[in-house]
Design a protein around this motif. Structure first.
Motif, PDB file in Angstrom:
ATOM      1  N   ILE A 225      54.715  68.717  30.813  1.00 24.09           N
ATOM      2  CA  ILE A 225      53.755  67.698  30.400  1.00 24.09           C
ATOM      3  C   ILE A 225      54.264  67.104  29.091  1.00 24.09           C
TER       4      ILE A 225
ATOM      5  N   ILE B  15      49.529  65.712  25.353  1.00 22.85           N
ATOM      6  CA  ILE B  15      48.215  66.329  25.543  1.00 22.85           C
ATOM      7  C   ILE B  15      47.281  65.883  24.427  1.00 22.85           C
TER       8      ILE B  15
ATOM      9  N   ILE C 247      52.089  66.092  36.657  1.00 28.53           N
ATOM     10  CA  ILE C 247      51.200  65.529  35.642  1.00 28.53           C
ATOM     11  C   ILE C 247      52.011  65.332  34.375  1.00 28.53           C
ATOM     12  N   ARG C 248      51.983  64.123  33.832  1.00 34.19           N
ATOM     13  CA  ARG C 248      52.763  63.838  32.630  1.00 34.19           C
ATOM     14  C   ARG C 248      51.919  63.948  31.366  1.00 34.19           C
ATOM     15  N   ASN C 249      50.620  63.677  31.484  1.00 35.86           N
ATOM     16  CA  ASN C 249      49.715  63.689  30.330  1.00 35.86           C
ATOM     17  C   ASN C 249      48.427  64.399  30.711  1.00 35.86           C
ATOM     18  N   ASP C 250      47.819  65.060  29.750  1.00 37.13           N
ATOM     19  CA  ASP C 250      46.507  65.670  29.959  1.00 37.13           C
ATOM     20  C   ASP C 250      45.639  65.328  28.755  1.00 37.13           C
ATOM     21  N   TYR C 251      44.630  64.517  28.993  1.00 47.21           N
ATOM     22  CA  TYR C 251      43.767  64.029  27.921  1.00 47.21           C
ATOM     23  C   TYR C 251      42.396  64.699  27.902  1.00 47.21           C
ATOM     24  N   HIS C 252      42.261  65.828  28.563  1.00 47.96           N
ATOM     25  CA  HIS C 252      40.956  66.486  28.588  1.00 47.96           C
ATOM     26  C   HIS C 252      41.151  67.995  28.662  1.00 47.96           C
ATOM     27  N   ILE C 253      41.487  68.585  27.497  1.00 50.49           N
ATOM     28  CA  ILE C 253      41.632  70.038  27.425  1.00 50.49           C
ATOM     29  C   ILE C 253      40.871  70.560  26.211  1.00 50.49           C
TER      30      ILE C 253
ATOM     31  N   CYS D 204      36.572  59.070  33.381  1.00 49.54           N
ATOM     32  CA  CYS D 204      37.508  60.196  33.546  1.00 49.54           C
ATOM     33  C   CYS D 204      36.769  61.440  33.973  1.00 49.54           C
TER      34      CYS D 204
ATOM     35  N   LYS E 241      55.140  73.282  31.792  1.00 48.54           N
ATOM     36  CA  LYS E 241      54.765  72.456  32.953  1.00 48.54           C
ATOM     37  C   LYS E 241      55.359  71.048  32.876  1.00 48.54           C
TER      38      LYS E 241
ATOM     39  N   ALA F 272      51.886  73.585  28.264  1.00 45.48           N
ATOM     40  CA  ALA F 272      52.166  72.180  28.593  1.00 45.48           C
ATOM     41  C   ALA F 272      53.672  71.931  28.661  1.00 45.48           C
TER      42      ALA F 272
END
Length: 192
Positions: free
Chosen positions: A33, A36, A3-9, A192, A31, A28
């Motif tokens: 990432i 974020i 996973i390169r991006n996380d837009y829901h944390i 999403c 990992k 992040a």
């Protein structure tokens, strides 16, 4: 697959968050990432109901924390500001006030039917279809009126069906067929 991006944390600022932004940024990075977005909750309510969490102080605190980690991790981790705005159609003026802040990313969600969270509703065979119909009408209302980059939690209803050990054959089918898909596409938004 990484996973390169996380837009829901959600950080601990959000009522459902467990970790502070600093710790989440470190996680992040570990990992690998690259980007974020902290999308802490802000829930709108109907009929003049005020939340004990969600107010201008909550938003101010959020931005104080986000600015701190943005500065600390600049060049190491791209940290963006975001919000998961629940039921914006219930109180459009409050939603507008919240969105006057400079969020990089907005998730529009439905967690409640009226002012009642789906988690508080007793799902039974006798009411599950009515709850689902109401939930998807609320998602349609959100799609018509909300200002967002994506609509989140299309499976929120399904999750609560599963918690009640109910199998609603209409649930999965309806998740993927919305009469308002065209409205979402016209806004240039995603699911999403």
């Amino acid at each position: 697959m990484s996973i390169r991006n996380d837009y829901h944390i959600h950080s601990e600022i959000s009522p459902d968050g467990k970790s502070d932004m600093e710790h989440m940024c470190q996680s992040a990075i570990e990992k690998k990432i690259q980007e974020i977005v902290f999308t802490d909750h802000y829930e709108c309510y109907a009929y003049g109901v005020r939340s004990k969490y969600f107010d201008s102080e909550y938003v101010r605190t959020y931005f104080e924390h986000i600015e701190k980690v943005q500065k600390k991790y600049q060049g190491i981790l791209n940290v963006k500001s975001g919000i998961e705005l629940g039921q914006s159609y219930l109180n459009p003026s409050e939603a507008k006030n919240v969105l006057n802040h400079s969020f990089d990313y907005v998730i529009g969600s439905v967690h409640k039917l009226g002012n009642m969270d789906l988690g508080w509703i007793q799902f039974k065979e006798s009411n599950v279809r009515c709850i689902g119909d109401t939930y998807y009408r609320c998602l349609e209302e959100l799609a018509k009126k909300g200002e967002y980059d994506c609509i989140g939690h299309l499976d929120y209803y399904k999750k609560h069906c599963a918690r009640a050990c109910l199998k609603n054959k209409n649930c999965t089918k309806r998740m993927f067929y919305f009469p308002f898909h065209d409205k979402i596409k016209k806004k240039g938004c995603s699911l999403c």
